[in-house]
Design a protein around this motif. Structure first.
Motif, short mmCIF file in Angstrom:
data_model
loop_
_atom_site.label_atom_id
_atom_site.label_comp_id
_atom_site.label_asym_id
_atom_site.label_seq_id
_atom_site.Cartn_x
_atom_site.Cartn_y
_atom_site.Cartn_z
N UNK A 81 0.82 -1.20 0.00
CA UNK A 81 0.00 0.00 0.00
C UNK A 81 0.86 1.26 0.00
N UNK A 82 1.94 1.24 0.81
CA UNK A 82 2.85 2.39 0.85
C UNK A 82 3.54 2.58 -0.50
N UNK A 83 4.03 1.47 -1.07
CA UNK A 83 4.76 1.54 -2.34
C UNK A 83 3.84 1.99 -3.48
N UNK A 84 2.61 1.49 -3.50
CA UNK A 84 1.65 1.90 -4.54
C UNK A 84 1.36 3.39 -4.44
N UNK A 85 1.26 3.89 -3.21
CA UNK A 85 1.01 5.33 -3.01
C UNK A 85 2.20 6.15 -3.52
N UNK A 86 3.42 5.68 -3.24
CA UNK A 86 4.61 6.37 -3.73
C UNK A 86 4.64 6.39 -5.26
N UNK A 87 4.36 5.22 -5.86
CA UNK A 87 4.44 5.09 -7.32
C UNK A 87 3.42 5.97 -8.03
N UNK A 88 2.33 6.31 -7.37
CA UNK A 88 1.26 7.05 -8.02
C UNK A 88 1.38 8.56 -7.86
N UNK A 89 2.46 9.04 -7.23
CA UNK A 89 2.66 10.48 -7.07
C UNK A 89 2.87 11.13 -8.44
N UNK A 90 2.18 12.25 -8.69
CA UNK A 90 2.30 12.94 -9.98
C UNK A 90 2.66 14.41 -9.83
N UNK A 91 2.87 14.88 -8.63
CA UNK A 91 3.12 16.30 -8.37
C UNK A 91 4.60 16.62 -8.59
N UNK A 92 4.87 17.63 -9.45
CA UNK A 92 6.26 18.01 -9.73
C UNK A 92 6.99 18.49 -8.47
N UNK A 93 6.24 18.95 -7.49
CA UNK A 93 6.86 19.38 -6.22
C UNK A 93 7.56 18.22 -5.52
N UNK A 94 7.20 17.00 -5.90
CA UNK A 94 7.77 15.83 -5.22
C UNK A 94 9.07 15.34 -5.85
N UNK A 95 9.50 15.98 -6.96
CA UNK A 95 10.67 15.45 -7.69
C UNK A 95 11.92 15.40 -6.81
N UNK A 96 12.26 16.49 -6.15
CA UNK A 96 13.50 16.52 -5.35
C UNK A 96 13.45 15.53 -4.19
N UNK A 97 12.35 15.46 -3.41
CA UNK A 97 12.28 14.41 -2.38
C UNK A 97 12.38 13.00 -2.96
N UNK A 98 11.77 12.79 -4.14
CA UNK A 98 11.83 11.46 -4.77
C UNK A 98 13.27 11.14 -5.18
#
Length: 400
Positions: free
Chosen positions: A21-38
């Protein structure tokens, strides 16, 4: 989500559910604001410690990385979905990951970004050794209307003064699988002085798969002085899967003086799967090279190709086919076939008294004495490893 994933792994007795569930939530992130944390999480997924304390108390980096493959996939999918150019370096690294789904996600992300830097990485994937990744890169470049441009540029660069440039562009043409590059590659090989350059061109022609190149590749297999060129030609002919290549490949597998040529010719014959391959495999069981004997035994035991029943007619037809010409390799091949006939208990034709009587040894000696090519010398040196006395003594005199 990253903290949740770390916390999940720190629980002494982890629950059966929760990780996916955690991994699926991570994989589905689409916000460009998340690029650097990713991207930071990508480094952690590749074995970097969560924090400085990890380097003291946690697993070593190699084990950390192995345990975090699911996390790498989730991050790669998220970065690919966002398609931000800041992730190109990470996605390029992901293309070399041992996990196929991670490599595929990275390629999709690079295709989505589509800027010159991403196209450069996709082009590199096009020339790599991963066949599936090559196919995905071709599809991505074609979708971006870049494949034809790469082919045209590759054709124009085949005459560059820098050997490395010529090799790189030959590989691009091979990866692109476009028949548009065939005439240019055929012309380039006539002028190519570099051994590595000729190998790259032959490899490209084999991958493109245009049957028009079969006669040229057969000529290379039979006449090239360098064993590496003959070996590359054998591989290319196997890729083309053309029945015209069976006889020259059989000759190479039976009589070539370079071990790697015999091995690659044998593998290409198995790939083509024509009925005469059975005879060559039987002869290869007696090869002086242990690697060839092991490969042959593996093929026969696993029935990788359909093996016909023992057919005297097939064997004798093949013998007559080889006798129709009379080069050094043909006579060595005939000699080895004689050993197969004896081993299999196949009786000679009524007008022959012995299993090797289809070889008139005096005729063989005359032909060998006038054939002074480098290839023939190599082939005869190999023949000495299995020839019986007094035939071996005759060959030694010719070499001397």
């Amino acid at each position: 989500l990253a903290d949740a994933y770390r916390t999940y792994w720190e629980v002494p007795s982890r629950p059966a559910t929760g990780e996916s569930e955690i991994l699926n939530a991570l994989a589905s992130i689409t916000d460009e604001m998340a690029v650097m944390p990713l991207l930071e999480l990508w480094e952690i997924a590749n074995g970097a410690p969560w924090d400085p304390w990890d380097s003291i108390f946690e697993l070593d980096p190699i084990n950390r990385r192995a345990n975090r493959q699911p996390l790498r996939l989730a991050v790669a999918l998220a970065l690919a979905g966002i398609g931000d150019e800041r992730s190109i370096v990470a996605l390029a690294k992901a293309l070399k990951d041992e996990s196929e789904p991670i490599r595929e996600a990275a390629l999709e992300g690079l295709a989505k970004i589509g800027n010159p830097e991403a196209l450069s990485v996709l082009t590199e994937a096009l020339t790599g050794s991963d066949e599936k990744l090559q196919g995905l890169a071709r599809t991505a470049l074609n979708r971006l209307n870049q494949l034809d441009k790469l082919v045209k540029r590759g054709i124009s660069m085949l005459s560059d003064h820098d050997e490395r440039v010529r090799i790189a562009n030959a590989r691009v043409l091979g990866g692109a699988r476009s028949t548009l590059g065939v005439p240019a590659l055929l012309a380039a090989i006539q002028n190519e002085t570099s051994l590595s350059g000729r190998q790259a061109i032959i490899d490209a022609l084999g991958k493109i798969g245009d049957p028009v190149v079969v006669p040229m590749l057969i000529g290379m297999l039979e006449d090239a002085d360098a064993g590496s060129i003959r070996a590359e030609s054998a591989v290319a002919l196997g890729n083309l899967n053309d029945l015209r290549a069976v006889r020259p490949l059989a000759l190479a597998a039976l009589a070539d003086g370079t071990m790697v040529v015999r091995l690659f010719a044998l593998k290409s014959l198995v790939s083509i799967g024509e009925k005469r391959t059975w005879i060559v495999l039987k002869a290869a069981q007696l090869d002086t090279c242990a690697e060839i004997r092991t490969y042959t035994q593996d093929v026969l035991e696993k029935r990788i190709i359909a093996m016909p029943p023992v057919s005297e007619e097939l064997v004798w037809h093949f013998v007559d086919e080889l006798k129709s010409t009379g080069g050094t390799r043909e006579w060595i091949a005939l000699y080895r076939l004689g050993q197969v006939l004896e081993q299999q208990g196949i009786k000679p034709k009524p007008n022959l008294s012995g299993f090797r009587d289809f070889i008139r040894w005096s005729d063989v000696l005359e032909k060998l004495r006038v054939d002074h090519s480098k290839q023939s010398m190599s082939h005869l040196m190999f023949a000495l490893e299995f020839m019986d006395h007094p035939h071996a003594g005759d060959v030694i005199q010719i070499l001397a």
